[in-house]
Design a protein around this motif. Structure first.
Motif, PDB file in Angstrom:
ATOM      1  N   CYS A  63       0.851  -1.179   0.000  1.00  0.00           N
ATOM      2  CA  CYS A  63       0.000   0.000   0.000  1.00  0.00           C
ATOM      3  C   CYS A  63       0.892   1.237   0.000  1.00  0.00           C
ATOM      4  CB  CYS A  63      -0.958   0.009   1.182  1.00  0.00           C
ATOM      5  SG  CYS A  63      -0.180   0.053   2.798  1.00  0.00           S
ATOM      6  N   ALA A  64       0.371   2.285  -0.560  1.00  0.00           N
ATOM      7  CA  ALA A  64       1.131   3.523  -0.686  1.00  0.00           C
ATOM      8  C   ALA A  64       0.214   4.706  -0.431  1.00  0.00           C
ATOM      9  CB  ALA A  64       1.744   3.619  -2.078  1.00  0.00           C
ATOM     10  N   GLY A  65       0.796   5.777   0.048  1.00  0.00           N
ATOM     11  CA  GLY A  65      -0.011   6.951   0.343  1.00  0.00           C
ATOM     12  C   GLY A  65       0.720   8.234   0.034  1.00  0.00           C
ATOM     13  N   SER A  66      -0.061   9.260  -0.206  1.00  0.00           N
ATOM     14  CA  SER A  66       0.488  10.581  -0.450  1.00  0.00           C
ATOM     15  C   SER A  66      -0.415  11.620   0.210  1.00  0.00           C
ATOM     16  CB  SER A  66       0.567  10.846  -1.956  1.00  0.00           C
ATOM     17  OG  SER A  66       0.948  12.183  -2.201  1.00  0.00           O
ATOM     18  N   PRO A  67       0.157  12.579   0.921  1.00  0.00           N
ATOM     19  CA  PRO A  67      -0.684  13.608   1.560  1.00  0.00           C
ATOM     20  C   PRO A  67      -1.477  14.423   0.539  1.00  0.00           C
ATOM     21  CG  PRO A  67       1.518  13.617   2.496  1.00  0.00           C
ATOM     22  CD  PRO A  67       1.558  12.725   1.275  1.00  0.00           C
ATOM     23  N   THR A  68      -0.923  14.574  -0.649  1.00  0.00           N
ATOM     24  CA  THR A  68      -1.647  15.260  -1.706  1.00  0.00           C
ATOM     25  C   THR A  68      -1.936  14.263  -2.815  1.00  0.00           C
ATOM     26  OG1 THR A  68       0.428  15.956  -2.722  1.00  0.00           O
ATOM     27  CG2 THR A  68      -0.612  17.499  -1.208  1.00  0.00           C
ATOM     28  N   ALA A  69      -3.107  14.329  -3.365  1.00  0.00           N
ATOM     29  CA  ALA A  69      -3.485  13.379  -4.405  1.00  0.00           C
ATOM     30  C   ALA A  69      -2.669  13.613  -5.670  1.00  0.00           C
ATOM     31  CB  ALA A  69      -4.966  13.500  -4.710  1.00  0.00           C
ATOM     32  N   PRO A  70      -2.066  12.572  -6.211  1.00  0.00           N
ATOM     33  CA  PRO A  70      -1.340  12.734  -7.475  1.00  0.00           C
ATOM     34  C   PRO A  70      -2.282  13.167  -8.595  1.00  0.00           C
ATOM     35  CG  PRO A  70      -0.835  10.627  -6.436  1.00  0.00           C
ATOM     36  CD  PRO A  70      -1.997  11.203  -5.708  1.00  0.00           C
TER      37      PRO A  70
END
Length: 126
Positions: free
Chosen positions: A95-102
């Motif tokens: 799983c991967a996450g980013s504070p801002t949506a790509p």
């Protein structure tokens, strides 16, 4: 902040598994969350992604119609329901996450995500 994935295992072809991934800190918002997978001797590949609002969902063609990604914003968690599993789905799932949506064109790129879980093994047997 860490992502913690779980739910992998051994399943027969045609079976189902549900992967879960949660952040270690619920107050840290991940706007974009995704699943990737990596089979032995292959590059990491995109599986599915979802934005915080849940209205933007993306799938790899190879899993479309079989896998469903969803998220629980209250728990800052993302899930991957995998049905009708095939031998070629065998891989370590991350799983991967980013504070801002790509942006849409970058959703499928691993470089768009700065936070990663430890991976959970999914093995599909015949």
């Amino acid at each position: 902040v860490q992502l913690q994935a779980s739910g992998g295992g051994l399943v027969q072809a045609g079976g189902s598994l549900r992967l879960s991934c949660a952040t270690s800190e619920r107050t840290f918002t991940m706007d974009g969350m995704a699943w990737f997978r990596q089979a032995p001797e292959k590059e990491r590949e995109f599986v599915a992604a979802v934005r915080r609002r849940g209205s933007n969902i993306y799938y790899a063609d190879s899993v479309k119609g079989r896998f469903t990604i969803s998220r629980d914003n209250a728990k800052n968690a993302v899930y991957l329901q995998m049905n009708n599993l095939k031998l070629e789905d065998t891989a370590v799932y991350y799983c991967a996450g980013s504070p801002t949506a790509p942006i849409t064109s970058a959703v499928r790129s691993p470089q768009s995500y700065g936070y990663w879980g430890q991976g959970t093994q999914v093995t599909v047997s015949s």
